[in-house]
Scaffold this active site. Structure first.
Site, PDB file in Angstrom:
ATOM      1  CD  GLU A  88      55.806 -21.287  -1.249  1.00 52.13           C
ATOM      2  OE1 GLU A  88      56.299 -20.973  -0.152  1.00 52.13           O
ATOM      3  OE2 GLU A  88      54.957 -20.589  -1.851  1.00 52.13           O
ATOM      4  CG  ASP A 286      59.043 -18.864   4.603  1.00 55.45           C
ATOM      5  OD1 ASP A 286      58.078 -18.612   3.862  1.00 55.45           O
ATOM      6  OD2 ASP A 286      60.223 -18.876   4.209  1.00 55.45           O
TER       7      ASP A 286
END
Length: 392
Positions: A88, A286
């Site tokens: 990420e 998220d």
């Protein structure tokens, strides 16, 4: 005969209307918004704000930055809350660097990721281990698919900005290889694709048939449909359409909020809470990226006015219903969970980025609040400040 002619004419007119709508996006017009400038900030102060924020993250004090160099030619982003390097963050770092024309840092991060995270063989061949120690040792052999899609997009941008080099610095070839694995893994040898072959949706992880709404980057898939291996381009075009339709199901009809994980029908994921570290059916870390992606998709392609409607709802929820409260955890229907949000600065940033699509009464307010919010300091600064830089 006249009916046939009329139908043909109407079909042609509707095509032209739809085509005109499609041409509104900045990808077609070349006109990219500067929302800060629209609100009266000078280009000089905007440029300085950008420069200062990026310098802090990459080269600021040790308790504020989270980019670290390794040896003579590598570097990494550290998740300062979890003390590791994640695909990420590594792919985010590359995306930031290519946008800011920081080729040295881009190549350092890419070499670190390609050296330590990439899996040359085995069940997850062609993917990247989602978490590594900052020494390079893999913590896990599974991928997190948002890393793969951001790696590929950043590599294509690098190819277009700087040109392709050799080996792992043949950026466009590396990007095409990643995207090929995302579709074709498991066809000829053991493995699983990241992209669901039946409905074109991105999986949460390759082995599980559900999704993470924040992984859905239809604006990326539109570009992949132009730049991936030729045989894979139709798949990515279908993925762009499928993701846009999926988000309509995953975002709540009243609040616009989406869960962290969701089934293919868009309903929040509630199973195996112990396996994936607690609940993921609420609006939590998220989830904040969903409205940011929706905003950017609208800025680039303006493919669907639903993007505007949804982001207006989210901004209304936070500016009307919870204006003077500290951010909490929320059910997607707006029910408050009396626990503080882990990443409040990220919420401010993404609420602002939502204004790339939103046109409601709170679009300006969300942007100004973001403008007046500093980078986060402390242990949890990594995720907040990644989304901060993207919004900026």
């Amino acid at each position: 005969m006249w009916i046939r002619l009329l139908k043909f004419y109407m079909k042609k007119v509707m095509y032209q209307i739809n085509r005109k709508k499609q041409m509104k996006g900045a990808f077609y017009t070349g006109q990219y918004r500067n929302v800060f400038a629209e609100l009266g900030h000078s280009q000089k102060e905007i440029d300085q704000k950008l420069k200062d924020a990026f310098h802090t993250v990459f080269y600021g004090p040790d308790d504020e930055k989270f980019y670290f160099e390794a040896g003579d030619d590598m570097g990494y982003f550290e998740d300062t809350g979890n003390f590791d390097a994640r695909t990420e963050g590594m792919s985010y770092a590359m995306m930031m660097c290519v946008q800011m024309d920081m080729k040295n840092e881009f190549d350092r991060v890419w070499k670190w990721a390609r050296t330590y995270m990439y899996m040359e063989d085995g069940y997850n061949k062609g993917y990247f281990a989602w978490s590594c120690k900052t020494t390079g040792e893999k913590n896990d052999l599974g991928p997190a698919p948002d890393g793969e899609e951001f790696f590929a997009m950043a590599l294509f941008f690098a190819s277009h900005r700087w040109g392709d080099g050799e080996g792992i610095f043949n950026y466009s070839q590396e990007a095409r290889n990643i995207l090929s694995a995302c579709i074709h893994n498991g066809e000829k040898e053991p493995g699983d694709p990241i992209m669901e072959p039946e409905n074109y949706l991105i999986r949460f992880i390759p082995s599980r048939k559900f999704s993470d709404p924040s992984y859905h980057c239809a604006h990326f898939y539109e570009l992949f449909s132009m730049w991936a291996n030729e045989e894979d381009r139709p798949f990515w075009k279908k993925a762009a359409k499928a993701s846009r339709e999926y988000l309509k199901k995953a975002c709540h009809k009243d609040t616009g909020l989406a869960a962290e994980y969701a089934y293919y029908d868009g309903t929040p994921y509630e199973k195996e809470q112990d396996v994936f570290g607690g609940r993921h059916d609420w609006y939590y870390s998220d989830s904040y990226r969903v409205i940011a992606n929706i905003g950017l998709d609208y800025e680039w392609f303006a493919a669907d006015e639903w993007n505007v409607e949804n982001n207006n709802k989210v901004q209304k929820f936070f500016c009307e219903t919870h204006k003077d409260e500290e951010f909490k955890i929320y059910e997607i229907d707006g029910t408050v969970i009396e626990q503080p949000a882990l990443h409040p600065v990220a919420m401010i940033a993404t609420n602002a980025q939502a204004s790339l699509a939103a046109n409601g009464p709170y679009a300006k307010e969300c942007v100004e609040r973001f403008w007046n919010t500093p980078l986060r300091k402390g242990e949890r600064r990594y995720y907040d400040n990644c989304l901060y830089l993207f919004a900026l």
